[in-house]
Design a protein around this motif. Sequence first.
Motif, mmCIF file in Angstrom:
data_model
loop_
_atom_site.group_PDB
_atom_site.id
_atom_site.type_symbol
_atom_site.label_atom_id
_atom_site.label_comp_id
_atom_site.label_asym_id
_atom_site.label_seq_id
_atom_site.Cartn_x
_atom_site.Cartn_y
_atom_site.Cartn_z
ATOM 1 N N ILE A 88 0.832 -1.207 0.000
ATOM 2 C CA ILE A 88 0.000 0.000 0.000
ATOM 3 C C ILE A 88 0.865 1.256 0.000
ATOM 4 N N GLY A 89 1.919 1.246 0.803
ATOM 5 C CA GLY A 89 2.804 2.411 0.874
ATOM 6 C C GLY A 89 3.508 2.701 -0.440
ATOM 7 N N ILE A 90 4.040 1.662 -1.081
ATOM 8 C CA ILE A 90 4.716 1.850 -2.378
ATOM 9 C C ILE A 90 3.713 2.319 -3.422
ATOM 10 N N ARG A 91 2.549 1.680 -3.449
ATOM 11 C CA ARG A 91 1.530 2.050 -4.442
ATOM 12 C C ARG A 91 1.091 3.499 -4.260
ATOM 13 N N ARG A 92 0.841 3.885 -3.040
ATOM 14 C CA ARG A 92 0.397 5.260 -2.781
ATOM 15 C C ARG A 92 1.492 6.255 -3.147
ATOM 16 N N TYR A 93 2.714 5.957 -2.805
ATOM 17 C CA TYR A 93 3.837 6.837 -3.143
ATOM 18 C C TYR A 93 3.965 6.966 -4.659
ATOM 19 N N ASP B 249 1.569 6.470 -6.976
ATOM 20 C CA ASP B 249 0.417 7.100 -7.599
ATOM 21 C C ASP B 249 0.198 8.545 -7.176
ATOM 22 N N VAL B 250 0.457 8.868 -5.933
ATOM 23 C CA VAL B 250 0.170 10.209 -5.429
ATOM 24 C C VAL B 250 1.393 11.126 -5.524
ATOM 25 N N ASP B 251 2.511 10.664 -5.022
ATOM 26 C CA ASP B 251 3.691 11.525 -4.950
ATOM 27 C C ASP B 251 4.531 11.529 -6.225
ATOM 28 N N ARG B 252 4.491 10.452 -6.988
ATOM 29 C CA ARG B 252 5.362 10.335 -8.163
ATOM 30 C C ARG B 252 4.600 10.334 -9.484
ATOM 31 N N GLY B 253 3.356 10.679 -9.475
ATOM 32 C CA GLY B 253 2.594 10.782 -10.712
ATOM 33 C C GLY B 253 2.360 9.468 -11.425
ATOM 34 N N SER C 250 7.032 -6.483 -4.199
ATOM 35 C CA SER C 250 6.237 -5.270 -4.399
ATOM 36 C C SER C 250 6.919 -4.302 -5.348
ATOM 37 N N ALA C 251 8.221 -4.122 -5.189
ATOM 38 C CA ALA C 251 8.956 -3.208 -6.059
ATOM 39 C C ALA C 251 8.958 -3.715 -7.501
ATOM 40 N N ALA C 252 9.113 -5.026 -7.663
ATOM 41 C CA ALA C 252 9.123 -5.587 -9.010
ATOM 42 C C ALA C 252 7.762 -5.442 -9.682
ATOM 43 N N VAL C 253 6.694 -5.640 -8.937
ATOM 44 C CA VAL C 253 5.350 -5.564 -9.508
ATOM 45 C C VAL C 253 4.919 -4.112 -9.710
ATOM 46 N N LEU C 254 5.137 -3.267 -8.723
ATOM 47 C CA LEU C 254 4.585 -1.909 -8.754
ATOM 48 C C LEU C 254 5.393 -0.929 -9.601
ATOM 49 N N ARG C 255 6.554 -1.338 -10.086
ATOM 50 C CA ARG C 255 7.263 -0.449 -11.017
ATOM 51 C C ARG C 255 6.524 -0.361 -12.348
ATOM 52 N N ASN C 256 5.659 -1.321 -12.586
ATOM 53 C CA ASN C 256 4.789 -1.306 -13.764
ATOM 54 C C ASN C 256 3.541 -0.511 -13.404
ATOM 55 N N ARG C 257 3.311 0.584 -14.079
ATOM 56 C CA ARG C 257 2.189 1.469 -13.726
ATOM 57 C C ARG C 257 0.838 0.795 -13.960
ATOM 58 N N ARG C 258 0.774 -0.268 -14.743
ATOM 59 C CA ARG C 258 -0.489 -0.979 -14.967
ATOM 60 C C ARG C 258 -0.824 -1.927 -13.822
ATOM 61 N N ALA C 259 0.143 -2.210 -12.964
ATOM 62 C CA ALA C 259 -0.106 -3.071 -11.810
ATOM 63 C C ALA C 259 -0.777 -2.256 -10.713
ATOM 64 N N LEU C 260 -1.955 -2.683 -10.322
ATOM 65 C CA LEU C 260 -2.733 -1.962 -9.319
ATOM 66 C C LEU C 260 -2.808 -0.468 -9.633
ATOM 67 N N PRO C 261 -3.385 -0.117 -10.780
ATOM 68 C CA PRO C 261 -3.401 1.291 -11.186
ATOM 69 C C PRO C 261 -4.253 2.149 -10.243
ATOM 70 N N ALA C 262 -3.940 3.433 -10.257
ATOM 71 C CA ALA C 262 -4.711 4.386 -9.454
ATOM 72 C C ALA C 262 -6.137 4.453 -9.986
ATOM 73 N N ARG C 263 -7.069 4.624 -9.085
ATOM 74 C CA ARG C 263 -8.467 4.747 -9.513
ATOM 75 C C ARG C 263 -8.776 6.190 -9.813
ATOM 76 N N GLY C 264 -9.713 6.385 -10.670
ATOM 77 C CA GLY C 264 -10.183 7.726 -10.854
ATOM 78 C C GLY C 264 -9.964 8.254 -12.203
#
Length: 178
Positions: free
Chosen positions: A54-59, A61-65, A164-178
Motif C-alpha cells: 500500500i505504501g509503495i503504491r500510494r507513493y 500514484d500520489v507523490d510520483r505521478g 512489491s517493487a518488481a510488480v509496482l514499477r509497472n504502472r499498470r499493476a494496481l493502477p490508481a483509480r479515478g
Amino acid sequence: MGRNILKYGVIAGLVVAAGMWGTLLAFGNDMPHGWSGMALGYLSMLVAFSAVVIGIRRYRDVDRGGVIGFWPAFGLGLGISLVAAIFYVLAWELAQATVVGDFAGRYAATAIEQAKAGGAGAAELAKLTAQMEAFKLQYANPLFRLPMTFAEIFPVGVLVSLVSAAVLRNRRALPARG
C-alpha cells in the motif's frame, strides 16, 4: 519518502504487534509450537507487510505521478519493513517482560519432550539438553535475543519489498483509480 516510511512502517508495526499480542492473550502459555505456531506468526507478518504494498503504491500514484522505479520502490519497502521490524522487536521484549515469562525455558522443554516422543536415544537427549541449556543462556543476553528477534521478521519484509517493487514499477499493476 521519509514520511511514507514512517507512516506505513508504524501501521505495519502496530498490526504485527497486535497479531503477536492477540496470539499471546488468546493462547497464553499454551502457545502453539512447531508448524502451527510458525504459520500463525508468519501469516500475521504477511498481513502487516501489506502496508509495504500500500505504501509503495500510494507513493507511486500520489507523490510520483504514477511512475516509480524498482530501486526507489525497494528502498521505500525496506524502510517500511525496518520500522515494522523495530516495532516487532519492542513488542516481543514487552511481551517477554510481562506475559511470556521464561520463553527459552519452555522452548527448551518442548524441544526435549518432542525428541523423547520421537524416540531419541539417551546420547541424543543428552546432546540436545546441553544445546538447550546453552540456548537458554544465550537467549538471556539481549545482544543475542534482539538481533535474533529482528531476524525473524525482517527477511519477510525484504521479500515482500522485492516482490512489491518488481510488480509496482509497472504502472499498470494496481493502477490508481479515478
